[in-house]
Every structure is written in structure tokens, then in C-alpha cells.
Design an enzyme around this catalytic site. Structure first.
Site, PDB file in Angstrom:
ATOM      1  N   VAL A 187     -14.331  37.821  42.750  1.00 49.23           N
ATOM      2  CA  VAL A 187     -12.914  38.168  42.694  1.00 49.23           C
ATOM      3  C   VAL A 187     -12.587  38.616  41.278  1.00 49.23           C
ATOM      4  CG1 VAL A 187     -10.549  37.395  43.082  1.00 49.23           C
ATOM      5  CG2 VAL A 187     -12.402  36.484  44.494  1.00 49.23           C
TER       6      VAL A 187
ATOM      7  N   ASP B  92     -13.161  26.259  56.343  1.00 56.94           N
ATOM      8  CA  ASP B  92     -13.614  26.214  54.949  1.00 56.94           C
ATOM      9  C   ASP B  92     -12.528  25.639  54.044  1.00 56.94           C
ATOM     10  OD1 ASP B  92     -15.551  26.489  53.035  1.00 56.94           O
ATOM     11  OD2 ASP B  92     -15.214  28.611  52.672  1.00 56.94           O
TER      12      ASP B  92
ATOM     13  N   ASP C 245      -9.296  32.351  51.298  1.00 52.25           N
ATOM     14  CA  ASP C 245     -10.692  32.474  51.729  1.00 52.25           C
ATOM     15  C   ASP C 245     -10.852  32.197  53.224  1.00 52.25           C
ATOM     16  OD1 ASP C 245     -13.409  32.700  51.948  1.00 52.25           O
ATOM     17  OD2 ASP C 245     -13.839  31.592  50.118  1.00 52.25           O
TER      18      ASP C 245
ATOM     19  N   ASN D 216     -10.696  26.490  47.611  1.00 46.62           N
ATOM     20  CA  ASN D 216      -9.955  27.506  48.366  1.00 46.62           C
ATOM     21  C   ASN D 216      -8.466  27.214  48.450  1.00 46.62           C
ATOM     22  OD1 ASN D 216     -12.343  28.896  48.839  1.00 46.62           O
ATOM     23  ND2 ASN D 216     -12.709  27.878  50.796  1.00 46.62           N
TER      24      ASN D 216
ATOM     25  N   PHE E 111     -21.338  34.903  48.295  1.00 42.29           N
ATOM     26  CA  PHE E 111     -21.318  36.239  48.879  1.00 42.29           C
ATOM     27  C   PHE E 111     -20.262  37.154  48.274  1.00 42.29           C
ATOM     28  CE2 PHE E 111     -22.580  33.143  52.158  1.00 42.29           C
ATOM     29  CZ  PHE E 111     -23.861  33.602  52.434  1.00 42.29           C
TER      30      PHE E 111
ATOM     31  N   LYS F  89     -10.913  41.114  45.872  1.00 42.81           N
ATOM     32  CA  LYS F  89     -12.117  40.412  46.310  1.00 42.81           C
ATOM     33  C   LYS F  89     -13.093  41.418  46.903  1.00 42.81           C
ATOM     34  CE  LYS F  89     -13.672  36.611  49.316  1.00 42.81           C
ATOM     35  NZ  LYS F  89     -13.238  35.540  50.263  1.00 42.81           N
TER      36      LYS F  89
END
Length: 415
Positions: A131, A245, A284, A250, A128, A146
Site C-alpha cells: 500500500v 481476516d 482488507d 486490518n 501479496f 493498494k
């Protein structure tokens, strides 16, 4: 005898009227309606005809001229000026002269991102988002910007980005969380939509990128990562939030300048036990949520690092143990880095790992035991982030006391 009183200033002659600065209404020229020509092969004819008609005051003589529609201007893409910062980039003549900056962007199509930042290179992308490394045009300072890959056209999509902005802002300022400097929405130039932008701290490569390059991490490096990210999770969980996440993609390695800044704050960072190695930062926050709250999106995170309770019930966020989802994902990330091969996304091995079957031949058994606790099938048996930080393996004395065996050869990638 007669007497006549008059004022000479009130008398006007014909030649004075002709020299009046106000033109006569009959002398004004009324603008003629423009006749627009279609684009295509007759562009040369249209431009020549229109220019002649304007100069002669006559309409265009082109046979294909159309009337009744305003002209469509052709926008020319112009790069805004980018003055050099002499304190960051020295010129060949070593002259410290600031370059003047003059506005050259059409303010009607104003884009804060394009106007304020010079986009250099894409650092990465996901399903989605993407960066970029972008340099601020006036100061010359680089940042990570981002933004969304597809235009935001729904309220749900906008709320997902707003959720990430607000969640990341809430956990600032922590030495092991990616810094957020600014966030905004602006109209999308491609249509009736929006673009979201997050101005973030510029970090180095992620552990996912290091792993994909087949670089084997040592046990000490994994322990440093566990300690620092556990400190970030404690900050997140103390605010009643869940990240949802956690994965190597990340977790970022801070640049040398960031490491120097973090190590200089010894008092603020003493609880996180920063070592002399790399500084890791968690980023993230697109799936972050308040425990028991309503989710902005529907994604449950990467299946490779998903805890078993998330597979059994959709009500796992209201169990009161939602923070243990992050602990499981952190343990799974460390397990993958030490294992030397990617964790499965499904299949029997996938379910064996969630049943507590973890094997790391040649690794320190105390570390294997810690990972088994973090990835216990029962979330109540997993430690909290605060308990994890009190583990002897993750304290500075425990991690540097020479109790760990030397790193053995990594497992073959096929295992």
C-alpha cells in the site's frame, strides 16, 4: 481560309511543367533500409556513423553494423507534470494561479497509476500486496493505493483481486469500513502480466501498528473498537458475506478529517454508537466470501485469530454459522490488545485459548465475560454482530456510564 479553335489554358509549356507542385516520380527519393548497430562499447561509433549516413544518404560505415532488424528505442523515464492546487498548498507569494499541464508521457506505455498519481511513500505491505500513499496529480488529494507485490499471471490471482474489489464495493458506504473510490487493472510493464490497483480512503495507523509500538490500549478504547467493528460486521453479515481476516492489522484509525465527517453524520452513525474517541475502520477484504460460496483463494486467514471449527473441518463455511468466524476473530483481536502480548500461533496455550481459557488479571470481569462469549468453542454459543451491538457494555450508555474499573497495569510481554 482556316479557323483554329483552342483554349490557352489547355496548352502547357515545358517551364510550366517544371514548376508543377507535384514532383516527378523519378525525382522521389526511396528510403534506404536502416542498419542497426549492436549496443555496447561501439555506441559512439554507431551513433556517429548512423547520423553521418542519414545526412549523406549513405549506409553506415561501422564495421559491426547489422541489417534487417528495426532500431530499439531507448525509453527515457519522464515524470508527468503535477500542478499545484492553490486551495490546498499556498505558495510563498500567495498567488492563486493554476499551473498549466502538458502531456509528456509516452501513451504507448501508458500507466494510469503513474500518470494520475504521485507515489510518495509505502505505508505497509503483506504477503501479496503493498500500500502506498499517493497524491492525485491534478487535485492534490492524497489516497491509499493498494496493489499486488508480484505480477498477476494467472486467472486465480486475478480473481482474488477482483473478489476484493467487488466485496469492498458491495459494503460501501459505511462509517466503519475503509472507503473504496476506484479499482482497475492495467498491463504490467515488467512483462506479460497485470497489476491491480485499489484506490482507498487514506487512514492512519492500524491497531496492529499501535500494538507493535508497545502502546497499551485502555479498556474504553477497546470497547469503542468492539462496538464500531461490530457495526461493520453487521453490515457485512447482513449482505451474506464473511470477512475471514479480522485482526488488528486490518483495523485502522481514521484520520481527523474522516472522524469529523463521520461525526457530522449523526443520524447515519447513531446505530454504531460513535463515541468522542477514535474512529476505527475495517479494511482488507481479500479473503471475503459469500457464506456457502466458492472461495477465490485458499488462505484461511491468520492462524492467531482462527476459530477452532476451522481447524476441525474444511466445510466450516457451509455450516450456516460462518459469520461466527468473524466474531471469534474480533474477540481474539480485543483479547490480544488487552493482554499486551502477541497471541501464540501454535502450542498448548494456542489450544487453551480455543478451549475458552481466557485470563485478564486486573481487567473488568464483565468485559472478560463478553470476550469469552465471543470466543466460545461452540460457534452456536457466540453472539451475532447484531446481538453484540445490543450488549450493555457496547451501548453508548453502558460504555460511558462509569461502570468499568480504571485500566490496570498491562501484563508483562513475556506472559
Amino acid at each position: 481560309m482556316f479557323r483554329m479553335d483552342y483554349e490557352p489554358s489547355s496548352m502547357q509549356l515545358d517551364d510550366e511543367v517544371s514548376r508543377s507542385p507535384m514532383p516527378s516520380p523519378r525525382a522521389q527519393k526511396r528510403p534506404r533500409p536502416l542498419k542497426v548497430l549492436p549496443s555496447g562499447g561501439d555506441e559512439e561509433c554507431s551513433s556517429q556513423s548512423l547520423s553521418q549516413s542519414r545526412s549523406a544518404g549513405e549506409p553506415s560505415t561501422c564495421s559491426k553494423a547489422l541489417s534487417g532488424r528495426p532500431p530499439i528505442p531507448k525509453l527515457r523515464e519522464i515524470q508527468p507534470p503535477m500542478p499545484r492546487n492553490p486551495y490546498l498548498v499556498r505558495a510563498d507569494d500567495d498567488s492563486h494561479v493554476f499551473q498549466a499541464s502538458q502531456s509528456c508521457l509516452n501513451r504507448g506505455n501508458y500507466s494510469r497509476f503513474l500518470w494520475d498519481y504521485h507515489q510518495e511513500v509505502e505505508l505497509g505491505h503483506g504477503n501479496f500486496s503493498k500500500v502506498y500513499r499517493a497524491v492525485h496529480r491534478l487535485t492534490g488529494v492524497p489516497f491509499a493505493i493498494k496493489t499486488n507485490r508480484s505480477p498477476i499471471t494467472t486467472l486465480q490471482a486475478r480473481n482474488m483481486w477482483l473478489n476484493e474489489m467487488q466485496a469492498l464495493a458491495a459494503v460501501q458506504h459505511h462509517p466503519h469500513i475503509v472507503g473504496l473510490y476506484d479499482a482497475w487493472f492495467e498491463p504490467d510493464v515488467r512483462g506479460d502480466a497485470e497489476q491491480a490497483y485499489l484506490k482507498l480512503e487514506l487512514c492512519g495507523d492500524s491497531l496492529g501498528g499501535v500494538f507493535k509500538r508497545r502502546v497499551q490500549l485502555k479498556e474504553q478504547e477497546v470497547l469503542d473498537m468492539l462496538r464500531q467493528i461490530a457495526s461493520a460486521l453487521k453490515r457485512i453479515h447482513d449482505l451474506g458475506m464473511v470477512h475471514l481476516d479480522i485482526k488488528p492489522d486490518n483495523i485502522y484509525i481514521a484520520l481527523e478529517s474522516s472522524q469529523a465527517n463521520n461525526n457530522s453524520c449523526a443520524a447515519a452513525c447513531s446505530s454504531s454508537g460513535i463515541s468522542t474517541g477514535n474512529v476505527y475502520k475495517l479494511g482488507d477484504f481479500g479473503l471475503a466470501i459469500v457464506q456457502g460460496g466458492q472461495r477465490a483463494g485458499t488462505s484461511e486467514g491468520d492462524s492467531k485469530y482462527l476459530a477452532p471449527e476451522a481447524l476441525k473441518s474444511r466445510d466450516f463455511l457451509n455450516s450456516g454459522l460462518a459469520d461466527r468466524l468473524d466474531i471469534f476473530a474480533l474477540g481474539a483481536s480485543a483479547y490480544e490488545l488487552l493482554r499486551g502480548s502477541e497471541l501464540p500461533k501454535n502450542g498448548q496455550v494456542y489450544h487453551d485459548i480455543r478451549a475458552g481459557k481466557i485470563f485478564l488479571p486486573g481487567s473488568n470481569q464483565r468485559l472478560v465475560g463478553l470476550l469469552k462469549k465471543m470466543m466460545a468453542p461452540d460457534p452456536a454459543q457466540r453472539p451475532t454482530a447484531e446481538q453484540l451491538l445490543r450488549s450493555p457494555l457496547l451501548t453508548p450508555a453502558g460504555s460511558t456510564g462509569g461502570q468499568l474499573q480504571p485500566q490496570q497495569s498491562p501484563l508483562p510481554l513475556s506472559q
